[in-house]
Write an enzyme that holds these catalytic residues in place. Structure first.
Site, PDB file in Angstrom:
ATOM      1  N   GLY A   1       1.073  -1.209  -0.076  1.00 44.24           N
ATOM      2  CA  GLY A   1       0.055   0.128   0.131  1.00 44.24           C
ATOM      3  C   GLY A   1       0.910   1.246   0.088  1.00 44.24           C
ATOM      4  N   SER A   2       0.414   2.336   0.648  1.00 41.71           N
ATOM      5  CA  SER A   2       0.925   3.489   0.692  1.00 41.71           C
ATOM      6  C   SER A   2       2.250   3.608   1.131  1.00 41.71           C
ATOM      7  CB  SER A   2       0.280   4.563   1.447  1.00 41.71           C
ATOM      8  OG  SER A   2      -1.276   4.519   0.894  1.00 41.71           O
TER       9      SER A   2
END
Lengths: 578, 104
Positions: free
Chosen positions: A301-302
């Protein structure tokens, strides 16, 4: 006087008698000498053999498996000698062993088993020569059994492994089986190193059982080696406690935490939940024994966004002062949509990371060639082993292909379409902290820092680190990872878990970061897998764990906290770029 | 012919002197034998002492291992933390409240 008497009164030598005596005495001496010569010279073997039978013994020394300790000498695995009780049923029957049943009763009592069971096991097959009655009994119990003097019941030396830290380091250290062979974790990886072999020696013993002469060594033994880990048990304990608490609160399926020393690549803590008690072998479940921190790979993810930023800065397509327009908060790429939660308008590079803007980072990724991004990922250790050398490590997955759609390039920038292990992610963040130098991970305590490879320029690494300070400050996505007194450069991440045919409803909540940002010492990653309930964002679930463990660890390592106004200044310097 | 009176002791001494090397060698052989017996005795005593000490070492090693386990379980961090916070009412200061003392 008679003639005869006269002859007697006048003594003269009796020659035949003298000769007889002389011959006899000589014969005695001769036979003695002959016998001695026979024994000494002609036939010495038999008596030597008889003597050797009575005095020569083969001794072997007991060897315990090597100790495993943490970097400060706290023991994580200790072997203690114990005894196995075994029976030779044939000997029992030959010597009429069941004559005195009181002794068998006493034996059964001390083994905590019904006497019928014990007797039955011996009587089962009278021709058998070996059957274990009980393994791993303490030396005290063994001495008691020895005194019972039951025929055909013997003791055998073996050793038992204790893990004083129990579930805290369970997956990392691993366990041994009952025969003292490592079957999991480090016990398995370093099995040869830890195992010693006993040496066998021929000795001569005196009547009272003392060794008076050492003859030759029959078998050269190998002494076991100890293992000193890079783990700091104080931090490990704190990490496990916080992780366990978070797992319970968010009812997560599992959680992992990895902490790395930025300057050497040593792993200071590696904890996983759910865990198990390695001291009781009865209830081992394989899913609890997985060292998920390096065996399971997740979509990050981020948390990979800072590295996209680093790749962009490194290739020179953007400069620190640049502004990226993200209005209207979403963008369409090849028929699919990338969106932010809100329309952030024009954003500075720092703000893209601060607010974790998908649109902003996708724009950066689309500006550079795909090989640039993949190259940066790979040089930071994605898709390859970390060098930690533990059985079961996963290398994660970064696809290496030539054709990528634009949408795939964008998703790659916010952490989908590739998988990393928590350890790999921690290593990437450690690289930001060390000014762009990637060190091989080590679970063993190192004498000096290993040779690293430079993968990012120092300017870029420091620039990205500075941008990340804002994340844990007011308004960022990771405020719950904020620590009083130490500036933290971190990044939260939340990724949906892929299921067959798309993405499901489960999430992985991540938080990764480096602290203190002004002079990085530690890099840490917290991954909470499948938190249930309303909270599933990385900043909410993993962030608090990060904050607590990091602040405790920095205190334990005696890192000097910054006065609060300097922390504010540091954050403010980033704020200027927002 | 007047015979000179024989001095027996003189003859004996002369004879001894004549065979001095023989006698010395004989003495050396005897001494050597005694020395062999003596050193092998010493060696056996020492070996037996070494054996005793090694057994003592093994016993101490086992005791050390058991004490180590006891120490580890008593000094386990979560136990210490629990006693410090619950029984002794102690708490860890937050980094902001820490005061740094610099050693010159």
């Amino acid at each position: 006087m008679t003639k005869q008497a006269k002859r007697i009164t006048k003594p003269e030598p009796l020659h035949w008698r003298l000769k007889l005596v002389v011959v006899f005495v000589c014969a005695v001496f001769f036979s003695l000498v002959a016998r001695a010569a026979y024994i000494q010279v002609l036939e010495p073997g038999r008596l030597r053999h008889e003597s050797d039978m009575r005095t020569l013994r083969t001794t072997s020394n007991e060897v315990q498996r090597g100790l495993i300790s943490d970097r400060n000498g706290e023991m994580l695995a200790v072997s203690v000698p114990v005894r196995a009780v075994y029976a030779d049923p044939k000997m029992v029957f030959d010597n009429n062993g069941f004559a005195d049943m009181r002794r068998w009763q006493a034996l059964a009592d001390v083994l905590h088993e019904p006497v019928a069971d014990v007797v039955q096991r011996v009587q089962e097959n009278p021709k058998k020569r070996f059957t274990y009655l009980k393994r791993q009994v303490t030396p005290e119990v063994a001495a008691y059994i020895n005194q019972l003097k039951l025929p055909g019941i013997y003791l055998k030396a073996e050793s038992r492994r204790y893990y004083p830290t129990g579930e805290i380091t369970a997956q990392l250290v691993g366990i041994t089986n009952i025969d003292d062979v490592g079957i999991e974790g480090l016990e398995s990886t370093y099995d040869n190193w830890l195992t010693g072999t006993p040496s066998k020696q021929k000795v001569r013993k005196s009547r009272d059982g003392r060794v008076v002469e050492r003859l030759d060594i029959i078998q050269e033994g190998e002494s076991p080696n100890d293992l000193v880990l890079s783990i700091d048990q104080r931090i490990q304990q704190l990490a496990y406690r916080e992780l366990k608490r978070a797992t319970e609160i968010y009812q997560a399926t599992s959680a992992s935490l990895v902490m790395i020393d930025v300057r050497t690549g040593e792993v200071l803590a590696m904890a996983n939940t759910p865990s198990y008690n390695p001291n009781s072998r009865d209830q081992l479940q394989s899913h609890r024994m997985r060292n998920r921190a390096l065996a399971d790979a997740y979509e990050p993810g981020s948390t990979v966004k800072p590295f996209v930023m680093a790749a962009a800065l490194q290739s020179g397509i953007v400069k620190p002062g640049d502004v990226i327009p993200t209005s209207p908060g979403w963008m369409r790429i090849g028929g699919r949509q990338v969106r932010d939660g809100v329309n952030y308008g024009d954003m500075s590079l720092a703000k893209i990371l601060w607010k974790s803007s998908n649109v902003g980072i996708s724009k950066l990724a689309l500006q550079m060639p795909i090989q640039q991004l993949l190259g940066t990922y790979q040089s930071l250790g994605l898709g390859s082993y970390s060098g930690i050398n533990i059985i079961g490590e996963s290398a994660g997955l970064v696809q290496d292909r030539h054709r990528w759609s634009d949408f795939e390039r964008a998703t790659l920038a916010f952490g989908y379409g590739l998988t990393v292990t928590p350890l790999q992610l921690a290593r990437m963040y450690a690289t930001l902290g060390s000014g762009g130098i990637l060190y091989p991970s080590s679970i063993l305590k190192l004498k000096q820092a290993p040779e690293g490879t430079r993968v990012l320029s120092e300017n870029v690494a420091n620039e990205v680190l500075k941008m990340l300070v804002g994340v844990t400050e007011e308004g960022g996505t990771g405020t719950k990872a904020h620590i009083d007194g130490y500036p933290v450069a971190g990044k939260s991440g939340t990724s949906r878990k892929a299921v067959a045919g798309g993405y499901g409803d489960d999430y992985v909540a991540l938080f990764a970061g480096v602290a203190p940002a002004n002079d990085p010492r530690l890099a840490m990653v917290v991954v909470v897998n499948e938190p249930k309930g309303d909270h599933y964002y990385g900043g909410d679930v993993s962030g608090p764990v990060f904050g607590k463990v990091m602040s405790g660890a920095l205190q334990m390592l005696n890192v000097e906290p910054l006065p609060s106004h300097e922390v504010v200044e540091l954050a403010g310097s980033v704020g200027g770029q927002r | 012919m007047a015979t000179k009176p024989l001095n027996l002791s003189r003859i004996v001494l002369q004879d001894i002197w004549y065979h001095k090397w023989m006698i010395l060698l004989g003495l050396a052989v005897v001494l050597n034998a005694v020395a062999v017996v003596y050193t092998s005795h010493i060696s056996r005593t020492q070996t037996s002492q070494l054996d005793g000490l090694q057994q003592e070492r093994d016993r101490l090693d086992i005791e050390w291992r058991n004490l180590l386990l006891e120490e580890q379980s008593l000094a386990e961090h979560s136990r210490v933390t629990r006693i410090a916070t619950k029984d002794l009412d102690m708490e860890r200061p937050s980094p902001g409240k820490e005061i740094v003392v610099r050693l010159q």
